[in-house]
Motif scaffolding. Structure first.
Motif, PDB file in Angstrom:
ATOM      1  N   GLN A  33      25.647  66.552 107.595  1.00 52.66           N
ATOM      2  CA  GLN A  33      26.226  66.080 106.336  1.00 52.66           C
ATOM      3  C   GLN A  33      27.706  65.731 106.500  1.00 52.66           C
ATOM      4  N   LEU A  34      28.456  66.585 107.174  1.00 58.65           N
ATOM      5  CA  LEU A  34      29.888  66.328 107.381  1.00 58.65           C
ATOM      6  C   LEU A  34      30.101  65.051 108.188  1.00 58.65           C
ATOM      7  N   ALA A  35      29.358  64.933 109.289  1.00 61.68           N
ATOM      8  CA  ALA A  35      29.534  63.775 110.168  1.00 61.68           C
ATOM      9  C   ALA A  35      29.120  62.484 109.469  1.00 61.68           C
ATOM     10  N   ALA A  36      27.998  62.518 108.751  1.00 58.59           N
ATOM     11  CA  ALA A  36      27.548  61.323 108.037  1.00 58.59           C
ATOM     12  C   ALA A  36      28.552  60.928 106.958  1.00 58.59           C
ATOM     13  N   ALA A  37      29.096  61.909 106.246  1.00 54.40           N
ATOM     14  CA  ALA A  37      30.093  61.618 105.210  1.00 54.40           C
ATOM     15  C   ALA A  37      31.353  61.005 105.804  1.00 54.40           C
ATOM     16  N   ALA A  38      31.678  61.361 107.045  1.00 54.14           N
ATOM     17  CA  ALA A  38      32.853  60.801 107.724  1.00 54.14           C
ATOM     18  C   ALA A  38      32.575  59.416 108.289  1.00 54.14           C
ATOM     19  N   GLY A  39      31.305  58.993 108.250  1.00 52.85           N
ATOM     20  CA  GLY A  39      30.945  57.685 108.788  1.00 52.85           C
ATOM     21  C   GLY A  39      30.545  57.704 110.247  1.00 52.85           C
ATOM     22  N   ALA A  40      30.427  58.892 110.853  1.00 54.00           N
ATOM     23  CA  ALA A  40      30.050  59.006 112.257  1.00 54.00           C
ATOM     24  C   ALA A  40      28.560  58.725 112.430  1.00 54.00           C
ATOM     25  N   ARG A  41      28.191  58.343 113.621  1.00 56.75           N
ATOM     26  CA  ARG A  41      26.778  58.189 113.975  1.00 56.75           C
ATOM     27  C   ARG A  41      26.259  59.571 114.331  1.00 56.75           C
ATOM     28  N   VAL A  42      25.086  59.946 113.782  1.00 56.62           N
ATOM     29  CA  VAL A  42      24.547  61.282 114.021  1.00 56.62           C
ATOM     30  C   VAL A  42      23.154  61.192 114.633  1.00 56.62           C
ATOM     31  N   ILE A  43      22.984  61.946 115.720  1.00 60.34           N
ATOM     32  CA  ILE A  43      21.696  62.109 116.380  1.00 60.34           C
ATOM     33  C   ILE A  43      21.232  63.532 116.079  1.00 60.34           C
ATOM     34  N   VAL A  44      19.987  63.674 115.661  1.00 60.53           N
ATOM     35  CA  VAL A  44      19.429  64.993 115.353  1.00 60.53           C
ATOM     36  C   VAL A  44      18.225  65.243 116.240  1.00 60.53           C
ATOM     37  N   THR A  45      18.143  66.453 116.808  1.00 58.96           N
ATOM     38  CA  THR A  45      16.959  66.871 117.544  1.00 58.96           C
ATOM     39  C   THR A  45      16.219  67.927 116.732  1.00 58.96           C
ATOM     40  N   SER A  46      14.904  67.919 116.825  1.00 54.92           N
ATOM     41  CA  SER A  46      14.079  68.923 116.152  1.00 54.92           C
ATOM     42  C   SER A  46      12.691  68.897 116.771  1.00 54.92           C
ATOM     43  N   SER A  47      11.941  69.956 116.554  1.00 55.73           N
ATOM     44  CA  SER A  47      10.551  69.992 116.996  1.00 55.73           C
ATOM     45  C   SER A  47       9.611  69.461 115.918  1.00 55.73           C
ATOM     46  N   SER A  48      10.146  69.123 114.753  1.00 58.70           N
ATOM     47  CA  SER A  48       9.330  68.732 113.603  1.00 58.70           C
ATOM     48  C   SER A  48       9.657  67.320 113.137  1.00 58.70           C
ATOM     49  N   ASP A  49       8.654  66.449 113.148  1.00 61.03           N
ATOM     50  CA  ASP A  49       8.849  65.091 112.643  1.00 61.03           C
ATOM     51  C   ASP A  49       9.195  65.103 111.155  1.00 61.03           C
TER      52      ASP A  49
END
Length: 192
Positions: A33-49
């Motif tokens: 949330q912080l990174a997206a609000a700052a306009g940064a590109r965010v990559i997320v990893t998870s085991s759940s689609d």
């Protein structure tokens, strides 16, 4: 506060950065949330689609299911055109820390905030030296940081993502839920 400390205070978060957050627990989702609000590109990893799709709704640009893609660091490099990422919220440690080092761009920062994959890590020394990686153990932050964060949250209207609220008598169930994996924060209400 841990995500704020890592990404903003320690990492100097800007819109030009690419941030990788591991998983969808409370610190990682708040980091997203912080990174997206700052306009940064965010990559997320998870085991759940399913959780990855929810992360996309919060602003994640790239999604990596690490069960289908155990070499997630190679996928992160692929989506960044081999440039790597500026900052990583490392929640797993263990083998994952070595993968984070392989993923970081030169001069990048890895904030180690968890130990889900083990208390020890083998890390690739050459890539760490070559990229001049900063690895820092990170826990919460100061009261001053907390106050600064709250001012920014008020401006940006970021609200924490709450997975489930438990009553105090159900605290053990809340911890079980936390260990199973949550999307955002697990809350225990102390007062009825």
């Amino acid at each position: 506060l841990t995500a704020w400390h890592a990404l903003v205070k320690n990492g100097g978060l800007t819109a030009s950065q690419t941030i990788l957050v591991q998983g969808t627990g409370g610190v990682s989702i708040f980091g997203l949330q912080l990174a997206a609000a700052a306009g940064a590109r965010v990559i997320v990893t998870s085991s759940s689609d399913e959780k990855l799709e929810r992360a996309k709704q919060l602003g994640a640009k790239d999604l990596i299911n690490y069960v289908r893609t155990p070499e997630w660091h190679k996928e992160a490099l692929k989506v960044t055109e081999q440039q790597g990422v500026d900052q990583i919220l490392e929640v797993a440690a263990g083998r994952s820390l070595g993968q984070s080092i392989e993923t970081i761009r030169p001069g990048g920062k890895i904030a180690v905030i968890g130990i889900l994959d083990g208390f020890t890590s083998e890390i690739p020394i050459f890539p760490m030296l070559q990229r001049q990686v900063t690895i820092r153990g990170m826990v919460t932050g100061s009261r001053k940081m907390f106050e600064e964060m709250n001012e920014e949250l008020e401006k940006s209207q970021i609200r924490p993502v709450i997975d489930t609220v438990y009553s105090f008598p159900d605290a053990l169930e809340a911890y079980d839920h936390l260990y199973r994996g949550a999307f955002g924060k697990i809350v225990i209400r102390v007062r009825p």
